[in-house]
Design a protein around this motif. Structure first.
Motif, PDB file in Angstrom:
ATOM      1  N   LEU A   1       0.790  -1.230   0.000  1.00 17.88           N
ATOM      2  CA  LEU A   1       0.000   0.000   0.000  1.00 17.88           C
ATOM      3  C   LEU A   1       0.822   1.281   0.000  1.00 17.88           C
TER       4      LEU A   1
ATOM      5  N   PHE B   1       3.953  -0.099  -3.224  1.00 14.94           N
ATOM      6  CA  PHE B   1       3.261  -0.650  -4.401  1.00 14.94           C
ATOM      7  C   PHE B   1       3.988  -1.837  -5.018  1.00 14.94           C
TER       8      PHE B   1
ATOM      9  N   LEU C   1     -10.297  -0.954  -7.779  1.00 11.38           N
ATOM     10  CA  LEU C   1      -9.182  -0.007  -7.898  1.00 11.38           C
ATOM     11  C   LEU C   1      -9.406   1.238  -7.037  1.00 11.38           C
ATOM     12  N   ILE C   2     -10.631   1.710  -7.002  1.00  7.13           N
ATOM     13  CA  ILE C   2     -10.942   2.878  -6.158  1.00  7.13           C
ATOM     14  C   ILE C   2     -10.736   2.525  -4.684  1.00  7.13           C
TER      15      ILE C   2
ATOM     16  N   GLY D   1      -7.056   2.297  -3.909  1.00  7.57           N
ATOM     17  CA  GLY D   1      -6.477   3.645  -3.814  1.00  7.57           C
ATOM     18  C   GLY D   1      -6.792   4.308  -2.491  1.00  7.57           C
ATOM     19  N   LEU D   2      -8.013   4.188  -2.033  1.00  8.57           N
ATOM     20  CA  LEU D   2      -8.394   4.785  -0.745  1.00  8.57           C
ATOM     21  C   LEU D   2      -7.686   4.089   0.421  1.00  8.57           C
TER      22      LEU D   2
ATOM     23  N   ALA E   1      -4.758   2.593   0.212  1.00 11.85           N
ATOM     24  CA  ALA E   1      -3.360   3.036   0.129  1.00 11.85           C
ATOM     25  C   ALA E   1      -3.209   4.444   0.686  1.00 11.85           C
ATOM     26  N   LEU E   2      -4.160   5.293   0.394  1.00 12.02           N
ATOM     27  CA  LEU E   2      -4.121   6.663   0.912  1.00 12.02           C
ATOM     28  C   LEU E   2      -4.146   6.668   2.443  1.00 12.02           C
TER      29      LEU E   2
END
Length: 192
Positions: free
Chosen positions: A19, A22, A173-174, A177-178, A180-181
């Motif tokens: 995360l 990557f 994917l969304i 991404g969240l 990982a954020l």
């Protein structure tokens, strides 16, 4: 002791191999549809990371003694491939259901960037043998936490009713991404 806690916290949170760095995205996206499969993959990767860290530490020591450091990447990949083959044979005999569920993603651990990444971090940081193995195990636990969290999110999203254009891979994917954020928020964490 502070160094060990720092390595653990970095591998789990602030420097998580999936995360934040990557590495290992292929199995992260491919084996994260169900929590039990994700947990099995996380356990396999954790075992391979810890074992690869120890074995590759020894391989690196031999390469340094022979002044063949330029062969590190090739030697590390060969060592990792051998370890993964052993794990694959073990799972095929001992846990056939997990072996079948992991499918093609089990041999892909061989080329998993997270496994090679942890070995290279051990060399770059100059970790000794026990710290290398610990860093490998901690990196594997971070991998497991990330993939299990993501699998739980995907299971929940599959039960929801997102708009048609977001169903399947786009919403995954969304969500990735969240997630990982959220983990990147730990980058300011310091144990000193």
């Amino acid at each position: 002791m502070i160094e060990i806690i720092g390595i653990l916290m970095a591998a789990l949170l602030s420097q998580n191999y999936i995360l934040v760095k990557f590495y290992g995205i292929c199995p992260f996206m491919g084996v994260s549809k169900k929590i039990d499969t994700a947990l099995g993959m996380g356990a396999a990767v954790t075992f391979v990371m810890a074992l690869a860290s120890g074995i590759c530490w020894g391989v690196n020591w031999i390469l340094v003694e022979l002044n063949l450091q330029y062969m590190q990447t090739v030697a590390f990949i060969l060592a990792i491939a051998s370890i993964v083959q052993m794990v694959e044979m073990f799972l095929k005999k001992a846990v056939p259901a997990l072996y079948k569920a992991l499918g093609v993603f089990l041999p892909l651990i061989t080329t998993n960037c997270a496994v090679l990444g942890v070995v290279l971090v051990n060399v770059q940081e100059g970790y000794n043998f026990p710290i290398s193995v610990f860093n490998g195990a901690a990196g594997g636990l971070g991998f497991t936490i990330a993939i299990v969290l993501f699998a739980s999110i995907r299971e929940r999203v599959d039960k929801a009713n997102p708009p048609e254009c977001f169903k399947g891979f786009p919403i995954a994917l969304i969500a990735a991404g969240l997630l990982a954020l959220g983990f990147m928020g730990f980058s300011g964490l310091s144990i000193t």
